[in-house]
Design a protein around this motif. Structure first.
Motif, PDB file in Angstrom:
ATOM      1  N   HIS A  37      -6.216   1.327   0.432  1.00 10.56           N
ATOM      2  CA  HIS A  37      -5.366   0.659  -0.564  1.00 10.56           C
ATOM      3  C   HIS A  37      -3.882   0.692  -0.151  1.00 10.56           C
ATOM      4  N   SER A  95       3.428   9.875  -7.175  1.00  7.57           N
ATOM      5  CA  SER A  95       2.528   8.708  -7.120  1.00  7.57           C
ATOM      6  C   SER A  95       3.306   7.450  -7.482  1.00  7.57           C
ATOM      7  N   PHE A 123       0.853  -5.528 -11.499  1.00  4.39           N
ATOM      8  CA  PHE A 123       0.207  -4.212 -11.554  1.00  4.39           C
ATOM      9  C   PHE A 123       1.265  -3.165 -11.228  1.00  4.39           C
ATOM     10  N   GLY A 125       0.693   0.383 -12.323  1.00  2.00           N
ATOM     11  CA  GLY A 125       0.162   1.743 -12.442  1.00  2.00           C
ATOM     12  C   GLY A 125      -0.554   1.938 -13.759  1.00  2.00           C
ATOM     13  N   VAL A 180      -2.300  -6.077  -6.388  1.00  5.61           N
ATOM     14  CA  VAL A 180      -3.579  -6.202  -7.091  1.00  5.61           C
ATOM     15  C   VAL A 180      -3.768  -7.612  -7.662  1.00  5.61           C
ATOM     16  N   LYS A 237       2.554   4.888  -1.966  1.00  5.56           N
ATOM     17  CA  LYS A 237       1.565   4.486  -0.957  1.00  5.56           C
ATOM     18  C   LYS A 237       1.911   4.865   0.505  1.00  5.56           C
TER      19      LYS A 237
HETATM   20  C1  LIG Z   1       2.580  -2.496  -6.913  1.00  3.59           C
HETATM   21  C2  LIG Z   1       1.977  -1.212  -7.398  1.00  3.59           C
HETATM   22  N1  LIG Z   1       2.672  -0.466  -8.267  1.00  3.59           N
HETATM   23  C3  LIG Z   1       2.179   0.703  -8.725  1.00  3.59           C
HETATM   24  C4  LIG Z   1       0.947   1.174  -8.337  1.00  3.59           C
HETATM   25  C5  LIG Z   1       0.420   2.481  -8.856  1.00  3.59           C
HETATM   26  O1  LIG Z   1       0.395   3.443  -7.847  1.00  3.59           O
HETATM   27  P1  LIG Z   1      -0.498   4.768  -8.006  1.00  3.59           P
HETATM   28  O2  LIG Z   1      -1.927   4.350  -7.943  1.00  3.59           O
HETATM   29  O3  LIG Z   1      -0.066   5.630  -6.859  1.00  3.59           O
HETATM   30  O4  LIG Z   1      -0.154   5.388  -9.311  1.00  3.59           O
HETATM   31  C6  LIG Z   1       0.186   0.406  -7.438  1.00  3.59           C
HETATM   32  C7  LIG Z   1      -1.163   0.855  -7.021  1.00  3.59           C
HETATM   33  O5  LIG Z   1      -1.987   0.093  -6.579  1.00  3.59           O
HETATM   34  C8  LIG Z   1       0.707  -0.821  -6.963  1.00  3.59           C
HETATM   35  O6  LIG Z   1       0.015  -1.591  -6.121  1.00  3.59           O
END
Ligand SMILES: Cc1ncc(COP(=O)(O)O)c(C=O)c1O
Length: 375
Positions: A37, A95, A123, A125, A180, A237
């Motif tokens: 991911h 995160s 998206f 979180g 996403v 990430k």
């Molecule tokens: C653009 C974006 N923001 C936030 C998140 C959330 O990240 P996490 O899964 O580390 O909480 C993601 C996760 O896919 C993402 O793609």
């Protein structure tokens, strides 16, 4: 005890990995075009990364944010150099959701306002305000729905202004390239307009670079292509190449005070060692340049596949859009050809998010498999 069953799983059990390859318990080799991911930036088990993390854990893995931690300062300096984002301040967390949560909270503290403006198909979180700003009602619990969020079509500056004019919005949050949601990106005019409107109406401009940032597009941050100046940039990430670390870069206009933000684990010694190793490898191996070159090669090959209707995204954050659902194709790529790819909210889109170390020969392997499946 069994696990809380929230993930539909492929029946594969990786036990080791190296660069762009992942191996299961039978030593079957999988080509990783998904990077867990978009997390694996410098390649799985990069020797420099392994050494840095091992060395750090053997000396000091963690102590709290109540002591001096020069590794955080070293990371901030390196990040400033690599990203070109001069004079921003760094706050570290664990995160992506947490990075956005802190960004939104800070925006609200800074402006005294409480509404959020986010975009359709976003998206951000799964925590409180981050999930409320995510355009997917299925993952927003009634508790989260207490947050007040306006969702606007990506690209609709007129609507943005109508909302910001009311002077109730603390933050506009936008993924420069939606992950996403399916790899959509608006125009430079839109991002510039957004930046200007945020400044005009005293609203914090948050660039969510959690997926599209950290070198993945060939620029350090994807918004840099559009020449804008976000007030807060959220990251995670690729930052730790698998070590759980996130952070926000905060424009110097937003002032810190003791206790404003805080975390137990964020910015710990191990996270900093992992993040520093990532930046060093990105630089030494010229991986952003590699992302650009391999991306161009990938796109050229994709254009020759007639069943691909559209190639979306930039750098090594790409989407291949078909005019049929790709679930079966993706399954065959994994099970028959041993290639990991990703899906998206758009059921017709395959997502490609490989480690930035990927080479043209790996792209060839993918297209050979894809063409066999598309006959
Ligand atoms: C653009 C974006 N923001 C936030 C998140 C959330 O990240 P996490 O899964 O580390 O909480 C993601 C996760 O896919 C993402 O793609």
């Amino acid at each position: 005890m069994s696990l809380f069953n929230v993930y539909p799983l492929f029946n594969i059990t990786p036990v080791k990995a190296n660069d762009v390859y992942v191996y299961d318990e039978n030593n079957t080799e999988y080509l990783d075009l998904y990077g867990g991911h978009a997390v694996i930036s410098i390649g799985h088990s990069h020797p420099k990364y392994v050494e840095a993390v091992s060395d750090q854990v053997s000396r000091l893995g963690f102590y709290s944010n109540s002591i001096q931690n020069p590794l955080q300062e070293k990371l901030a300096e390196k990040l400033e150099f690599m990203s070109g984002c001069r004079d921003y301040k760094l706050f570290l967390c664990n995160s992506g959701a947490e990075a956005n949560e802190n960004a939104l909270k800070l925006a609200s503290f800074h402006t005294g306002k409480k509404k959020i403006l986010a975009f359709k198909n976003s998206f951000h979180g799964r925590t409180s305000a981050a999930v409320a700003a995510t355009d997917d009602y299925k993952i927003v619990a009634p508790l989260n729905a207490q947050q007040e969020v306006d969702f606007v079509e990506l690209g609709d500056l007129k609507k943005v202004e109508t909302i910001l004019k009311k002077n109730e919005t603390c933050a506009v949050i936008v993924e420069t390239i939606q992950g996403v949601g399916g790899l959509d990106e608006s125009t430079t005019a839109f991002y510039k307009g957004l930046d200007e409107l945020c400044k005009k109406y005293e609203t914090v401009f948050i660039a969510d670079e959690i997926q599209c940032g950290y070198g993945r597009t060939g620029d350090f941050f994807a918004f840099q292509k559009h020449g804008v100046t976000p007030d807060i940039i959220s990251m995670a990430k690729g930052m730790g190449n698998g070590f759980p670390v996130g952070g926000i870069l905060i424009h110097p206009d937003i002032k810190a005070s003791f206790g404003l933000l805080g975390t137990t684990f964020g910015g710990n010694h191990l996270a900093c060692a992992a993040s520093l190793a990532v930046l060093e490898v990105l630089q030494e191996e010229n991986l952003m340049q590699n992302a650009k070159e391999v991306s161009a090669y990938f796109i050229e090959k994709a254009k020759k596949v007639s069943k691909i209707k559209k190639v979306k995204g930039r750098g090594l954050m790409l989407g291949l859009e078909f005019d049929f659902p790709i679930a079966e194709l993706r399954k065959n790529l994994i099970n028959k050809h041993k290639i990991f790819t990703g899906s998206a909210k758009n059921p017709n889109l395959i997502r490609i998010l490989p480690p930035l170390t990927i080479q043209k020969k790996h792209v060839d392997i993918f297209f050979e498999a894809l063409n066999k499946e598309l006959i």
